[in-house]
Design a protein around this motif. Structure first.
Motif, short mmCIF file in Angstrom:
data_model
loop_
_atom_site.label_atom_id
_atom_site.label_comp_id
_atom_site.label_asym_id
_atom_site.label_seq_id
_atom_site.Cartn_x
_atom_site.Cartn_y
_atom_site.Cartn_z
N VAL A 251 0.86 -1.18 0.00
CA VAL A 251 0.00 0.00 0.00
C VAL A 251 0.89 1.23 0.00
N ALA A 252 0.68 2.12 -0.95
CA ALA A 252 1.40 3.39 -1.01
C ALA A 252 0.42 4.51 -0.66
N VAL A 253 0.80 5.35 0.30
CA VAL A 253 -0.01 6.50 0.69
C VAL A 253 0.68 7.75 0.14
N LEU A 254 -0.02 8.50 -0.69
CA LEU A 254 0.57 9.65 -1.37
C LEU A 254 0.31 10.92 -0.57
N ALA A 255 1.38 11.56 -0.11
CA ALA A 255 1.27 12.80 0.67
C ALA A 255 1.67 13.98 -0.21
N GLN B 100 8.75 14.64 6.31
CA GLN B 100 9.79 14.11 5.44
C GLN B 100 9.35 12.73 4.96
N VAL B 101 9.15 12.57 3.67
CA VAL B 101 8.65 11.30 3.16
C VAL B 101 9.80 10.44 2.65
N PRO B 102 9.80 9.15 2.95
CA PRO B 102 10.91 8.28 2.57
C PRO B 102 10.90 7.86 1.11
N TRP B 103 9.73 7.99 0.45
CA TRP B 103 9.63 7.55 -0.95
C TRP B 103 9.19 8.72 -1.82
N GLY B 104 9.73 8.75 -3.05
CA GLY B 104 9.24 9.68 -4.05
C GLY B 104 8.11 9.03 -4.84
N LEU B 105 7.80 9.61 -5.98
CA LEU B 105 6.73 9.04 -6.81
C LEU B 105 7.10 7.66 -7.34
N ASP B 106 8.39 7.35 -7.33
CA ASP B 106 8.80 6.02 -7.76
C ASP B 106 8.26 4.94 -6.83
N GLY B 107 7.91 5.35 -5.60
CA GLY B 107 7.34 4.39 -4.66
C GLY B 107 5.96 3.91 -5.05
N LEU B 108 5.32 4.63 -5.97
CA LEU B 108 4.00 4.20 -6.45
C LEU B 108 4.10 3.01 -7.38
N SER B 109 5.24 2.90 -8.06
CA SER B 109 5.41 1.77 -8.98
C SER B 109 5.55 0.49 -8.17
N GLY B 110 4.82 -0.49 -8.55
CA GLY B 110 4.83 -1.75 -7.83
C GLY B 110 3.84 -1.82 -6.68
N ALA B 111 3.21 -0.68 -6.33
CA ALA B 111 2.21 -0.70 -5.26
C ALA B 111 0.93 -1.35 -5.77
N ASP B 112 0.33 -2.19 -4.94
CA ASP B 112 -0.94 -2.83 -5.30
C ASP B 112 -2.12 -1.90 -5.06
N LEU C 275 -0.09 8.39 -11.35
CA LEU C 275 -1.33 7.71 -10.98
C LEU C 275 -1.96 7.01 -12.18
N ARG C 276 -1.93 7.67 -13.33
CA ARG C 276 -2.46 7.03 -14.54
C ARG C 276 -1.66 5.79 -14.91
N ASP C 277 -0.33 5.88 -14.78
CA ASP C 277 0.52 4.72 -15.08
C ASP C 277 0.20 3.56 -14.12
#
Length: 315
Positions: A4-8, A55-67, A88-90
């Motif tokens: 799960v990726a939470v986008l801040a 301070q977030v540990p992941w950038g937008l690359d963290g969305l890739s691979g998230a279910d 998000l579209r990807d």
């Protein structure tokens, strides 16, 4: 393991952000293993969360691979960065599940992925969402909407309802029930967010010809009133009365009266122990069946359900 990726984003609502983090990190499978892997992602390393900086540990690359990607609400959101929309579209194109909490629906809507679908958001922002994205069917009365791959939820606590619903989809009712108990939360709440909306009548301009009529209706709402009775008091024909009401309140006289009765019933259910059938009589409904039907239509839950949720000690 399900990721799960939470986008801040900037101006993220801390409550909306914390809800999925707490729920998903605490969820356990029957054998005790964690049910989810969680990432907090951002478009920048530092995110303005209003009262503090995150301070977030992941950038937008963290969305890739998230279910699953969760989009919390933002206190202020004028425009969603293009790189966020593209990410998000990807994610959606590869089959990721996207879910929004509260005004996070505006972020999800900006991708175009909700076009032609039903969605919800906090009731106070529903009209703005519908105006900005007319291709979306906005339902302001529900706690969440599940379209399969895309889900939206109402404000604040409804994000918790949504997270528990996702857990039930992924791992079944037993795991979801355990997660609900940890949150001291029922697995399902009765009714929708309509029960949390204050159903005030539309304001009438001071000095309007209807002002004394509305005061009279408030004072006599418990009586059996017909349209002819109201017109006679107002000194107008029924046709003129209906037209004036629609112009100045957006409803008919009898619709206005029914809503006033429901509003008074809400007060009595909150502040007294009177039986529901007595409340129905006191506010002017001729039968308890008619009262229950009208109450549920306006408030979104039954009189008993409303009392259970909002009962407070009578003064």
């Amino acid at each position: 393991m399900h990721t799960v990726a939470v986008l801040a984003l900037d101006k993220v609502v801390p409550f909306d952000l914390a809800t999925p983090i707490e729920v998903f990190t605490r969820t356990r499978l029957p054998d005790g293993r964690p049910a989810y892997r969680l990432r907090v992602c951002g478009a920048a390393p530092s995110v303005d969360a209003g009262a503090f900086t995150l301070q977030v540990p992941w950038g937008l690359d963290g969305l890739s691979g998230a279910d699953t990607i969760i989009l919390p609400g933002c206190a202020e959101l004028t425009e969603v960065p293009r790189e966020v929309l593209d990410a998000l579209r990807d994610a959606a194109a590869r089959g990721a599940r996207l879910a929004s909490i509260c005004s996070g629906a505006f972020v999800l809507a900006a991708t175009g992925l909700l076009d032609g679908r039903r969605a919800t958001t906090h009731w106070a922002g529903a009209a703005a969402l519908a105006a900005r994205h007319p291709a979306i069917e906005v339902d302001p009365d529900v706690l969440y909407v599940d379209n399969g791959q895309f889900l939206t939820s109402a404000g604040a606590a409804a994000g918790l309802d949504l997270c528990l619903h996702l857990i039930r989809r992924d791992h079944g009712s037993a795991v979801a029930a355990d997660a609900a108990r940890l949150s001291v939360m029922p697995l399902e709440r009765e009714g929708g967010q309509a029960q949390f909306i204050v159903h005030d009548q539309p304001p009438v301009p001071r000095g309007s010809a209807l002002e004394p009529v509305l005061s009279w209706l408030e004072d006599n709402r418990a009586k059996e009133l017909t349209l002819e009775d109201v017109a006679a008091y107002a000194g107008m024909s029924t046709r003129t009365l209906n037209r004036r009401f629609r112009e100045q309140t957006g409803s008919t006289p009898l619709q206005w009266l029914l809503r006033a009765r429901v509003r008074q019933a809400q007060y009595l259910l909150e502040t007294t122990d009177r039986p529901v059938d007595l409340v129905a009589t006191e506010v002017g409904f001729g039968s308890v069946t008619a009262f229950r039907e009208r109450f549920k239509r306006v408030v979104g839950t039954s009189p008993h359900g409303y009392r259970a949720a909002f009962r407070r000690t009578a003064p």
